[in-house]
Write an enzyme that holds these catalytic residues in place. Structure first.
Site, PDB file in Angstrom:
ATOM      1  N   GLY A   1       0.773  -1.234   0.000  1.00 53.40           N
ATOM      2  CA  GLY A   1       0.000   0.000   0.000  1.00 53.40           C
ATOM      3  C   GLY A   1       0.807   1.288   0.000  1.00 53.40           C
ATOM      4  O   GLY A   1       0.334   2.315   0.499  1.00 53.40           O
TER       5      GLY A   1
ATOM      6  N   ASN B   1       1.431   3.079  -2.608  1.00 55.17           N
ATOM      7  CA  ASN B   1       0.696   4.024  -3.468  1.00 55.17           C
ATOM      8  C   ASN B   1      -0.515   4.584  -2.741  1.00 55.17           C
ATOM      9  O   ASN B   1      -0.837   5.765  -2.880  1.00 55.17           O
ATOM     10  CB  ASN B   1       0.276   3.344  -4.778  1.00 55.17           C
ATOM     11  CG  ASN B   1       1.408   3.332  -5.781  1.00 55.17           C
ATOM     12  OD1 ASN B   1       1.733   4.351  -6.373  1.00 55.17           O
ATOM     13  ND2 ASN B   1       2.027   2.171  -5.945  1.00 55.17           N
TER      14      ASN B   1
ATOM     15  N   LEU C   1     -10.698  -7.595 -12.531  1.00 56.47           N
ATOM     16  CA  LEU C   1     -12.117  -7.324 -12.255  1.00 56.47           C
ATOM     17  C   LEU C   1     -12.987  -7.833 -13.408  1.00 56.47           C
ATOM     18  O   LEU C   1     -12.614  -7.714 -14.577  1.00 56.47           O
ATOM     19  CB  LEU C   1     -12.327  -5.823 -12.061  1.00 56.47           C
ATOM     20  CG  LEU C   1     -11.754  -5.282 -10.740  1.00 56.47           C
ATOM     21  CD1 LEU C   1     -11.619  -3.776 -10.789  1.00 56.47           C
ATOM     22  CD2 LEU C   1     -12.616  -5.714  -9.556  1.00 56.47           C
TER      23      LEU C   1
ATOM     24  N   ASN D   1      -5.862   2.815 -12.970  1.00 54.11           N
ATOM     25  CA  ASN D   1      -4.888   1.846 -12.464  1.00 54.11           C
ATOM     26  C   ASN D   1      -3.476   2.416 -12.599  1.00 54.11           C
ATOM     27  O   ASN D   1      -3.189   3.141 -13.545  1.00 54.11           O
ATOM     28  CB  ASN D   1      -4.997   0.563 -13.307  1.00 54.11           C
ATOM     29  CG  ASN D   1      -3.992  -0.500 -12.894  1.00 54.11           C
ATOM     30  OD1 ASN D   1      -3.884  -0.846 -11.708  1.00 54.11           O
ATOM     31  ND2 ASN D   1      -3.250  -1.030 -13.856  1.00 54.11           N
TER      32      ASN D   1
ATOM     33  N   HIS E   1       0.385   1.276 -13.206  1.00 55.60           N
ATOM     34  CA  HIS E   1       1.194   0.132 -13.664  1.00 55.60           C
ATOM     35  C   HIS E   1       2.671   0.547 -13.666  1.00 55.60           C
ATOM     36  O   HIS E   1       3.006   1.633 -14.146  1.00 55.60           O
ATOM     37  CB  HIS E   1       0.751  -0.308 -15.062  1.00 55.60           C
ATOM     38  CG  HIS E   1       1.499  -1.509 -15.535  1.00 55.60           C
ATOM     39  ND1 HIS E   1       1.210  -2.786 -15.074  1.00 55.60           N
ATOM     40  CD2 HIS E   1       2.559  -1.639 -16.363  1.00 55.60           C
ATOM     41  CE1 HIS E   1       2.060  -3.640 -15.621  1.00 55.60           C
ATOM     42  NE2 HIS E   1       2.890  -2.963 -16.407  1.00 55.60           N
TER      43      HIS E   1
ATOM     44  N   ASP F   1      -4.409  -3.754 -18.927  1.00 53.22           N
ATOM     45  CA  ASP F   1      -3.502  -2.617 -19.174  1.00 53.22           C
ATOM     46  C   ASP F   1      -3.693  -2.007 -20.567  1.00 53.22           C
ATOM     47  O   ASP F   1      -2.739  -1.500 -21.167  1.00 53.22           O
ATOM     48  CB  ASP F   1      -2.030  -3.031 -18.988  1.00 53.22           C
ATOM     49  CG  ASP F   1      -1.748  -3.579 -17.601  1.00 53.22           C
ATOM     50  OD1 ASP F   1      -2.393  -3.131 -16.636  1.00 53.22           O
ATOM     51  OD2 ASP F   1      -0.875  -4.464 -17.469  1.00 53.22           O
TER      52      ASP F   1
ATOM     53  N   GLN G   1      10.137   7.811  -7.803  1.00 49.02           N
ATOM     54  CA  GLN G   1      10.246   8.891  -8.789  1.00 49.02           C
ATOM     55  C   GLN G   1       9.015   9.017  -9.681  1.00 49.02           C
ATOM     56  O   GLN G   1       8.777  10.078 -10.247  1.00 49.02           O
ATOM     57  CB  GLN G   1      11.494   8.677  -9.658  1.00 49.02           C
ATOM     58  CG  GLN G   1      12.783   8.806  -8.881  1.00 49.02           C
ATOM     59  CD  GLN G   1      14.018   8.702  -9.783  1.00 49.02           C
ATOM     60  OE1 GLN G   1      13.927   8.660 -11.005  1.00 49.02           O
ATOM     61  NE2 GLN G   1      15.188   8.648  -9.164  1.00 49.02           N
TER      62      GLN G   1
ATOM     63  N   GLU H   1       5.624   6.487  -9.564  1.00 51.48           N
ATOM     64  CA  GLU H   1       4.275   6.074  -9.133  1.00 51.48           C
ATOM     65  C   GLU H   1       3.663   7.006  -8.096  1.00 51.48           C
ATOM     66  O   GLU H   1       2.515   7.436  -8.236  1.00 51.48           O
ATOM     67  CB  GLU H   1       4.327   4.652  -8.557  1.00 51.48           C
ATOM     68  CG  GLU H   1       4.739   3.615  -9.573  1.00 51.48           C
ATOM     69  CD  GLU H   1       4.593   2.192  -9.048  1.00 51.48           C
ATOM     70  OE1 GLU H   1       3.587   1.897  -8.400  1.00 51.48           O
ATOM     71  OE2 GLU H   1       5.495   1.384  -9.293  1.00 51.48           O
TER      72      GLU H   1
HETATM   73  C1  GAR Z   1       3.083  -1.069  -7.469  1.00 56.64           C
HETATM   74  O1  GAR Z   1       4.384  -1.059  -7.989  1.00 56.64           O
HETATM   75  C2  GAR Z   1       2.062  -1.042  -8.597  1.00 56.64           C
HETATM   76  O2  GAR Z   1       2.457  -0.256  -9.681  1.00 56.64           O
HETATM   77  C3  GAR Z   1       2.018  -2.503  -8.965  1.00 56.64           C
HETATM   78  O3  GAR Z   1       2.031  -3.176  -7.741  1.00 56.64           O
HETATM   79  C4  GAR Z   1       2.779  -2.400  -6.784  1.00 56.64           C
HETATM   80  C5  GAR Z   1       1.971  -2.225  -5.530  1.00 56.64           C
HETATM   81  O4  GAR Z   1       2.717  -1.592  -4.522  1.00 56.64           O
HETATM   82  N1  GAR Z   1       0.862  -2.801  -9.751  1.00 56.64           N
HETATM   83  C6  GAR Z   1       0.892  -3.686 -10.771  1.00 56.64           C
HETATM   84  O5  GAR Z   1       1.867  -4.325 -11.076  1.00 56.64           O
HETATM   85  C7  GAR Z   1      -0.425  -3.816 -11.513  1.00 56.64           C
HETATM   86  N2  GAR Z   1      -0.239  -4.491 -12.753  1.00 56.64           N
HETATM   87  P1  GAR Z   1       2.035  -0.876  -3.285  1.00 56.64           P
HETATM   88  O6  GAR Z   1       1.070  -1.899  -2.667  1.00 56.64           O
HETATM   89  O7  GAR Z   1       3.179  -0.573  -2.361  1.00 56.64           O
HETATM   90  O8  GAR Z   1       1.325   0.351  -3.768  1.00 56.64           O
END
Ligand code: GAR
Length: 199
Positions: free
Chosen positions: A12, A14, A94, A108, A110, A151, A179, A181
């Site tokens: 989590g 993000n 989903l 989303n 990515h 995606d 940098q 996300e």
């Molecule tokens: C993040 O790097 C996100 O971009 C990726 O999972 C991670 C979750 O981290 N998502 C994907 O790969 C979706 N295809 P977080 O739980 O620390 O936010």
């Protein structure tokens, strides 16, 4: 005010970037109505609790079919008055019924520059492993609208990040998060909230 739900599966970070942006007012007129995880032990749920945000585990495993799961999730989010669904490391695909119900209102994050290293099987660390194996010199992250493909929806924001000598998947993942996300995900939400303000 834009009411959002954040869907998560893991650490989590993000989600934390969104919470911080709301709390420090860089993300204005946005309320996080709820955080939903498909995993009961996701640390993201703990982050939500610490900030007094309603959080729950809603897993496809507890439903007879993906369709039933999607229906329940959509009903739950509608009851909460959710207007934008943010997938922040949510690793459940989903069902189409859910995507149609929230059409144009699901985004989303990515961890690559789409269309590179995306689609089925590309998630989390696997994305960075593939980028390093291919030897790319630049990677990054993408925020996009979610459609019925994996995606494939319209791109909202992208940010490039340089690959450095000696990078491991873990080091690269951390740099892409820091940098790119954690910057572009709150920014994309802000852009959507801003568009609503104009309307
Ligand atoms: C993040 O790097 C996100 O971009 C990726 O999972 C991670 C979750 O981290 N998502 C994907 O790969 C979706 N295809 P977080 O739980 O620390 O936010």
């Amino acid at each position: 005010m834009l009411n959002i739900a954040v869907l998560v599966s893991g650490g989590g970070t993000n989600l934390q970037a969104i919470i911080d942006s709301v709390e420090n007012q860089t993300l204005k007129d946005v309320t996080i109505k709820c955080v939903i995880s498909n995993k009961s032990d996701a640390y993201a749920l703990e982050r939500a609790r610490k900030h007094g945000i309603a959080s729950s585990c809603i897993s496809p495993k507890d439903y007879g079919s993906k369709e039933e799961y999607g229906k329940y999730l959509a009903e739950y989010l509608k009851e909460q008055g959710v207007e934008l669904v943010v997938l922040a490391g949510f690793l459940v695909v989903l069902p189409p019924e859910f995507i149609r119900e929230f059409s144009g209102r699901i985004i989303n994050i990515h961890p690559s520059l789409i269309p590179s290293f995306c689609g089925d099987g590309f998630y989390g660390l696997k994305v960075h492993e593939a980028a390093l194996a291919r030897g790319v010199k630049v990677t990054g992250a993408t925020v996009h609208y979610v459609d019925e493909g994996t995606d494939t929806g319209p791109i909202i924001l992208q940010k490039a990040v340089e690959v450095e000598e000696g990078d491991t998947p873990e080091i690269l993942q951390k740099r892409v998060m820091e940098q790119a996300e954690w910057v572009i995900l709150p920014k994309a939400i802000e852009m959507i909230a801003e568009d609503r303000r104009k309307i």
